[in-house]
Motif scaffolding. Structure first.
Motif, PDB file in Angstrom:
ATOM      1  N   LEU A 202       0.579  -1.204  -0.108  1.00  6.23           N
ATOM      2  CA  LEU A 202       0.058   0.092   0.059  1.00  6.23           C
ATOM      3  C   LEU A 202       0.822   1.344   0.044  1.00  6.23           C
ATOM      4  N   LEU A 204       2.445   2.560   2.362  1.00  2.33           N
ATOM      5  CA  LEU A 204       2.175   3.480   3.731  1.00  2.33           C
ATOM      6  C   LEU A 204       3.567   4.236   3.940  1.00  2.33           C
ATOM      7  N   GLU A 208       2.171   6.839   8.766  1.00  5.65           N
ATOM      8  CA  GLU A 208       1.033   5.954   8.540  1.00  5.65           C
ATOM      9  C   GLU A 208       1.299   4.513   9.117  1.00  5.65           C
ATOM     10  N   LYS A 212      -0.728   3.327  12.157  1.00  7.92           N
ATOM     11  CA  LYS A 212      -1.564   2.316  11.651  1.00  7.92           C
ATOM     12  C   LYS A 212      -1.346   0.673  11.848  1.00  7.92           C
TER      13      LYS A 212
ATOM     14  N   LEU B 101      -8.720   1.145   4.800  1.00  2.75           N
ATOM     15  CA  LEU B 101      -7.322   1.450   5.052  1.00  2.75           C
ATOM     16  C   LEU B 101      -6.682   1.432   3.627  1.00  2.75           C
ATOM     17  N   ALA B 102      -6.897   0.531   2.809  1.00  3.29           N
ATOM     18  CA  ALA B 102      -6.221   0.271   1.301  1.00  3.29           C
ATOM     19  C   ALA B 102      -6.849   1.502   0.613  1.00  3.29           C
ATOM     20  N   LYS B 105      -5.750   5.058   1.506  1.00  2.01           N
ATOM     21  CA  LYS B 105      -4.091   5.308   1.045  1.00  2.01           C
ATOM     22  C   LYS B 105      -4.080   5.578  -0.409  1.00  2.01           C
ATOM     23  N   VAL B 106      -4.631   4.713  -1.305  1.00  2.00           N
ATOM     24  CA  VAL B 106      -4.571   4.713  -2.764  1.00  2.00           C
ATOM     25  C   VAL B 106      -5.400   5.655  -3.477  1.00  2.00           C
ATOM     26  N   ARG B 152      -9.879  -6.203  -0.495  1.00  2.00           N
ATOM     27  CA  ARG B 152      -9.010  -5.179  -0.383  1.00  2.00           C
ATOM     28  C   ARG B 152      -7.879  -5.250  -1.432  1.00  2.00           C
TER      29      ARG B 152
END
Lengths: 297, 265
Positions: A202, A204, A208, A212, B101-102, B105-106, B152
């Motif tokens: 992802l 991050l 983050e 997280k 969350l994914a 972020k994206v 996800r």
């Protein structure tokens, strides 16, 4: 196919109902017994410590009953400290304060030193847990420094801060920080590779990742460190206050010793023990709430 | 002919530990077209997971290069989503939060808060997990966890979906159900998929092509089998389909006659 079981069900129910009716007498018997049973479970948990406590008090009373005994028996402790027990909020001159204010002063120092230790400890632990180089560089130093007894830091911090109060806070800080650093680092080293991979896929960023993934994943370990830290802080504050003076439960004990008030010392010890226990329980229950979802995947 | 969508070019992977080094992958080259479903099959220890990690960018190949739409892959990124074998959901987040969350972020720059919520829900719908959105991973079954893992991965709209033995840890019935769902999603979204598996039926059922790896160390691509079965495929009809049987026996022959795993016997 489906109809026959449906038709059979009411029959079955009737059958069971009939059974319940015949069993009504024993059921009410059980119901009558339920309340005492609940009570007996409670008593089963409360009675043993009470019995042990009573036994120890009696033993103490018997051993110290002679007028020449150097330690007063419990009955004399209570009678001599009755003023302190019933007036915890007494406000007097200088260090002549009620026990509540002494304990509060100690708690304030612990709170400040401990909070600083928690913040710095988690940050340093995260660094050591994350980076191999930080670990190689810092871990040997940590391992040596953490074995230094808390009070050994006091002269040095008195020299640096030139005042008792910040020195005591520094002693708390330096006492509590090591278990927090070490446990945080272990927790972060133990973050499963899968979670790291998720973060990498992802993309991050560091912040983050820290908030997280790292902190929640390492939370059980961090709280172990925090719990050890609060225990050590409370151990150290009493000793540090004996040396720095001022209002505080440690100095209260030292003061009582200098005036040969043995009963006051014993009462203070009991309070110190209870407060230490409550501090430990407080951190433990925060940990329970925070990490309730972290342990099992 | 145009350039392939995803191409693996002469991938070598050597693991060195101390003085000793083991070659795991040897000159692996593969071209994948857009929308293709490729399975990589081989005995355990043949480096197929390593190969997937190289495509994901989680592991760096010793030699060789992975190109996605002409660009070199050298780090993990959301254009290559991975569904891990053990789902890798974050246990402190709910099903919804794991996907969110994914998504957050994206799509933080391109979708509004409401759109990101919509999109998260849309992907949970795709794997039929909306009912459990507020549950934690520990409160749902293994198959459901894997579905959330798939949601996800799909939610970040990857160019390539990488599945690392996604159904390996599931019982046969759940596995069949999930395979059907993955087929359905593939039909709907036409993703490019690279799947690691050790299940022959799964490979034949789902794939357009099956890449068969020889045994490690120094594993290479032994054979690539086309699976010319028309889609949509139904597992019950395929049982007696001659093409299916031919493909299945081709894979079985490769794995158990020519490249039998000696230690496993």
């Amino acid at each position: 196919m489906t109809a026959s079981p449906v038709r059979m069900n009411p029959q079955k129910q009737q059958h069971t109902q009939a059974k319940v009716v015949t069993l009504s007498t024993p059921r009410s018997y059980v119901a009558r017994r339920r309340f005492p049973q609940w009570l007996s479970t409670l008593a089963g948990h409360i009675l043993p410590p009470l019995v042990t406590l009573a036994f120890l008090l009696i033993l103490w009373e018997v051993i110290c009953s002679s007028p020449t005994a150097s330690v007063p028996p419990p009955s004399r402790v209570v009678s001599e400290t009755w003023e302190l027990i019933v007036h915890p909020f007494y406000v007097g001159q200088g260090v002549d304060q009620g026990l509540f204010w002494h304990i509060l002063a100690s708690l304030k120092r612990v709170a400040l030193g401990y909070c600083l230790a928690a913040i710095a400890g988690i940050a340093l632990g995260a660094l050591v847990g994350q980076s191999d180089w930080a670990m190689r560089g810092l871990d040997p130093i940590f391992q040596v420094l953490r074995t230094v007894p808390p009070l050994a830091w006091l002269p040095l911090s008195l020299a640096a801060f030139k005042d008792g109060n910040p020195s005591a806070i520094f002693v708390i800080f330096i006492t509590a920080i090591w278990p927090i650093i070490i446990n945080t680092a272990v927790g972060i080293r133990n973050i499963p590779q899968d979670y790291r991979n998720v973060a990498r896929v992802l993309r991050l960023n560091q912040f983050e990742y820290f908030t997280k993934i790292m902190i929640p994943a390492a939370a059980p370990y961090i709280f172990t460190g925090l719990r050890i830290g609060i225990g050590l802080s409370w151990l150290a504050i009493v000793a540090a206050e004996m040396l720095i003076g001022g209002v505080g439960i440690g100095f209260f004990i030292w003061d009582a010793w200098n005036s040969s008030r043995m009963s006051d010392i014993i009462l203070a010890l009991i309070y110190v023990g209870i407060v230490g226990y409550l501090l430990d329980r407080a951190i433990a229950s925060i940990a329970k709430v925070v990490t309730r979802n972290t342990l099992s995947a | 002919m145009s350039k392939p969508y995803l191409s693996l070019e002469q991938i070598d992977m050597v693991f060195s530990r101390g003085g000793a080094s083991t070659q795991v992958l040897n000159q692996v080259s593969l071209d994948v077209d857009k929308g293709e479903f490729i399975s990589i099959i081989g005995h355990s220890g043949c480096g197929k997971s390593t190969l997937l990690n190289i495509v994901a960018g989680l592991t760096e190949a010793t030699r060789g290069v992975v190109l996605l739409e002409g660009a070199v892959v050298d780090a993990p990124g959301p254009d290559r989503a991975v569904v891990f074998q053990n789902h890798s959901l974050l246990p402190w987040l709910t099903v919804y939060e794991n996907v969110k969350l994914a998504v957050d972020k994206v799509f933080s720059g391109t979708k509004s808060r409401a759109e990101r919520h919509e999109w998260t829900m849309r992907n949970l719908e795709l794997v039929q997990m909306v009912h459990a959105r507020d549950k934690r991973p520990s409160e749902v079954s293994g198959g459901m966890k894997q579905r959330v893992g798939i949601a996800r991965a799909l939610a970040i709209e990857p160019k390539v979906l990488l599945l690392d033995e996604p159904f390996g840890a599931l019982d046969a019935l759940t596995r069949a159900h999930l395979q059907d769902q993955v087929m359905q999603i593939h039909t709907e979204l036409a993703n490019t998929v690279l799947m690691i598996t050790h299940d022959v039926d799964e490979a034949v059922l789902l794939s357009d092509r099956i890449v068969m790896m020889t045994n490690g160390p120094s594993a290479k691509i032994g054979e690539v089998l086309d699976v010319p079965l028309v889609r949509p495929r139904r597992r019950i009809e395929l049982v007696s389909d001659t093409t299916y049987i031919r493909c299945r026996s081709a894979v079985l022959k490769f794995l158990y006659e020519r490249h039998r795993l000696v230690e496993a016997a």
